[in-house]
Write an enzyme that holds these catalytic residues in place. Structure first.
Site, PDB file in Angstrom:
ATOM      1  N   TYR A 153      30.540  47.834  31.352  1.00 10.15           N
ATOM      2  CA  TYR A 153      30.070  47.960  33.107  1.00 10.15           C
ATOM      3  C   TYR A 153      31.632  46.618  33.656  1.00 10.15           C
ATOM      4  CZ  TYR A 153      27.257  46.370  37.095  1.00 10.15           C
ATOM      5  OH  TYR A 153      26.853  46.348  38.277  1.00 10.15           O
ATOM      6  N   THR A 188      16.551  46.091  41.694  1.00  4.67           N
ATOM      7  CA  THR A 188      16.539  47.881  42.245  1.00  4.67           C
ATOM      8  C   THR A 188      15.885  48.466  40.705  1.00  4.67           C
ATOM      9  OG1 THR A 188      18.858  47.632  40.643  1.00  4.67           O
ATOM     10  CG2 THR A 188      18.676  47.274  43.483  1.00  4.67           C
TER      11      THR A 188
HETATM   12  N1  LIG Z   1      21.170  45.484  40.627  1.00  3.93           N
HETATM   13  C1  LIG Z   1      21.782  44.623  40.432  1.00  3.93           C
HETATM   14  O1  LIG Z   1      21.313  43.692  40.151  1.00  3.93           O
HETATM   15  C2  LIG Z   1      23.252  44.998  41.117  1.00  3.93           C
HETATM   16  C3  LIG Z   1      24.062  43.566  41.110  1.00  3.93           C
HETATM   17  C4  LIG Z   1      25.989  43.690  41.123  1.00  3.93           C
HETATM   18  C5  LIG Z   1      25.522  44.833  40.993  1.00  3.93           C
HETATM   19  N2  LIG Z   1      25.108  46.609  41.650  1.00  3.93           N
HETATM   20  C6  LIG Z   1      26.133  48.024  41.416  1.00  3.93           C
HETATM   21  O2  LIG Z   1      25.056  47.755  42.900  1.00  3.93           O
HETATM   22  C7  LIG Z   1      25.321  49.660  42.728  1.00  3.93           C
HETATM   23  C8  LIG Z   1      23.929  50.446  43.159  1.00  3.93           C
HETATM   24  O3  LIG Z   1      23.185  49.708  42.062  1.00  3.93           O
HETATM   25  P1  LIG Z   1      21.688  49.522  42.183  1.00  3.93           P
HETATM   26  O4  LIG Z   1      21.404  48.363  42.454  1.00  3.93           O
HETATM   27  O5  LIG Z   1      21.417  49.740  43.714  1.00  3.93           O
HETATM   28  O6  LIG Z   1      21.067  50.336  41.545  1.00  3.93           O
HETATM   29  P2  LIG Z   1      20.123  51.965  41.286  1.00  3.93           P
HETATM   30  O7  LIG Z   1      20.272  52.565  40.060  1.00  3.93           O
HETATM   31  O8  LIG Z   1      18.903  51.630  41.952  1.00  3.93           O
HETATM   32  O9  LIG Z   1      21.093  53.129  42.822  1.00  3.93           O
HETATM   33  C9  LIG Z   1      22.256  53.672  42.109  1.00  3.93           C
HETATM   34  C10 LIG Z   1      22.376  55.165  43.000  1.00  3.93           C
HETATM   35  O10 LIG Z   1      23.919  55.811  42.360  1.00  3.93           O
HETATM   36  C11 LIG Z   1      23.545  56.373  41.772  1.00  3.93           C
HETATM   37  N3  LIG Z   1      24.482  57.985  41.053  1.00  3.93           N
HETATM   38  C12 LIG Z   1      24.090  57.563  39.751  1.00  3.93           C
HETATM   39  N4  LIG Z   1      25.043  57.982  38.771  1.00  3.93           N
HETATM   40  C13 LIG Z   1      25.729  59.016  39.912  1.00  3.93           C
HETATM   41  C14 LIG Z   1      26.993  59.673  40.018  1.00  3.93           C
HETATM   42  N5  LIG Z   1      27.706  59.405  38.577  1.00  3.93           N
HETATM   43  N6  LIG Z   1      27.188  60.605  41.134  1.00  3.93           N
HETATM   44  C15 LIG Z   1      26.870  59.559  42.539  1.00  3.93           C
HETATM   45  N7  LIG Z   1      25.667  58.822  42.685  1.00  3.93           N
HETATM   46  C16 LIG Z   1      25.436  58.633  41.130  1.00  3.93           C
HETATM   47  C17 LIG Z   1      22.085  57.540  41.498  1.00  3.93           C
HETATM   48  O11 LIG Z   1      21.322  57.814  41.506  1.00  3.93           O
HETATM   49  C18 LIG Z   1      21.427  55.608  42.316  1.00  3.93           C
HETATM   50  O12 LIG Z   1      20.792  56.428  43.120  1.00  3.93           O
HETATM   51  C19 LIG Z   1      25.894  49.310  41.958  1.00  3.93           C
HETATM   52  O13 LIG Z   1      27.548  50.094  41.628  1.00  3.93           O
HETATM   53  C20 LIG Z   1      25.714  48.695  40.436  1.00  3.93           C
HETATM   54  O14 LIG Z   1      26.515  48.577  39.777  1.00  3.93           O
HETATM   55  C21 LIG Z   1      23.634  46.497  41.356  1.00  3.93           C
END
Ligand SMILES: NC(=O)c1ccc[n+]([C@@H]2O[C@H](COP(=O)([O-])OP(=O)(O)OC[C@H]3O[C@@H](n4cnc5c(N)ncnc54)[C@H](O)[C@@H]3O)[C@@H](O)[C@H]2O)c1
Length: 253
Positions: A153, A188
């Site tokens: 990651y 999330t």
């Molecule tokens: N939640 C956290 O703590 C956090 C922290 C830092 C970064 N992020 C990043 O933020 C972004 C969103 O994460 P989130 O927390 O909203 O997660 P989430 O799981 O709520 O949403 C992620 C979305 O991406 C979609 N997805 C996954 N694989 C996919 C693919 N191959 N093609 C298209 N869509 C796909 C999923 O279906 C989901 O709807 C991500 O890139 C994550 O790495 C999240």
């Protein structure tokens, strides 16, 4: 953002969904894309309920033909592409580097890094046709520092920042801005998936991350979305190639 056309990947859930609704409140026209097409359509419905022009498309960001098609759907439906938020991402299993399975490594890199590159590639091409635009790639605080169990990651998110800086430099004089957003731990479904994937180590890792947050709490998706909204807007017109932390102070300590 009134009338501006945007594409949001990962728009079915979490940060992407919150961003779609924030863009919708500002009058943007939106294509919501996600591998979970039903979830993307649900978000598009919520955006329409706010008065926005919004549609959805099923998209697996690992597949270049699907990415090209989704960008084409946006430009055909709305005539142009002004901004994009590439939020689709996965966490992958939590394993120390020496224990990580190659299959899992490849999956995380395919979605989080190759997927963001494919989206950036086709979004830039569309934006160049109408004079420019703004791309925001969702990285992570783990794009700036390492984290226990996060070899794949963290590598993918460091890669997103490198990609973002490079594309920013390449297209700065052609009107395309490219920035990375580095959220900290945010409430999330992705965080829940960490626990689901490893019910033993997961909760301990989550509590370690939360304890390390100077604000003592996780972020809300809306708090990340408001930064994404600003980065996509003309208010950030002199900003490109940045990696903006929105993390409750996590990487500052
Ligand atoms: N939640 C956290 O703590 C956090 C922290 C830092 C970064 N992020 C990043 O933020 C972004 C969103 O994460 P989130 O927390 O909203 O997660 P989430 O799981 O709520 O949403 C992620 C979305 O991406 C979609 N997805 C996954 N694989 C996919 C693919 N191959 N093609 C298209 N869509 C796909 C999923 O279906 C989901 O709807 C991500 O890139 C994550 O790495 C999240």
């Amino acid at each position: 953002m009134t009338g501006k056309v945007g594409l949001v990947t990962g728009g079915a859930s979490g940060i992407g969904r919150a961003a779609v609704l924030a863009f919708a409140r500002e009058g943007a026209r939106l294509l919501v894309a996600d591998v979970d097409h039903g979830g993307a359509e649900q978000t598009a419905q919520e955006a329409r309920a706010l008065g926005a022009d919004a549609a959805s498309v099923g998209l697996d960001v690992r597949e270049e033909a699907e990415v090209e098609r989704a960008v084409g759907v946006a430009t055909q439906a709305f005539g142009r592409l002004d901004f994009a938020l590439n939020s689709a991402g996965i966490q992958g299993p939590l394993r120390e580097a020496a224990e990580y399975a190659e299959h899992d490594w490849q999956q995380v890199l395919a979605v989080n890094l190759t997927g963001v590159w494919l989206c950036t590639k086709h979004e830039i091409r569309a934006m160049l046709r109408t004079g420019g635009g703004s791309i925001v790639n969702v990285a992570s605080n783990f794009g700036l520092v390492g984290g226990v169990g996060m070899a794949a990651y963290s590598a993918s998110k460091h890669g997103v920042i490198g990609l973002t800086k490079t594309a920013a430099v390449e297209y700065a004089d052609r009107g395309v801005r490219v920035n990375a957003l580095c959220p900290g731990a945010t409430e999330t479904p992705l965080v829940g998936k960490i626990v689901d994937a490893d019910p033993v180590a997961g909760p301990e890792i989550i509590s370690q991350i939360t304890a390390a947050l100077p604000m003592g709490r996780m972020g809300r998706p809306e708090e990340i979305a408001s930064a994404a909204l600003w980065l996509c807007s003309p208010g950030a017109s002199f900003m490109t190639g940045a990696a903006l932390s929105v993390d409750g102070g996590f990487v500052a300590r």
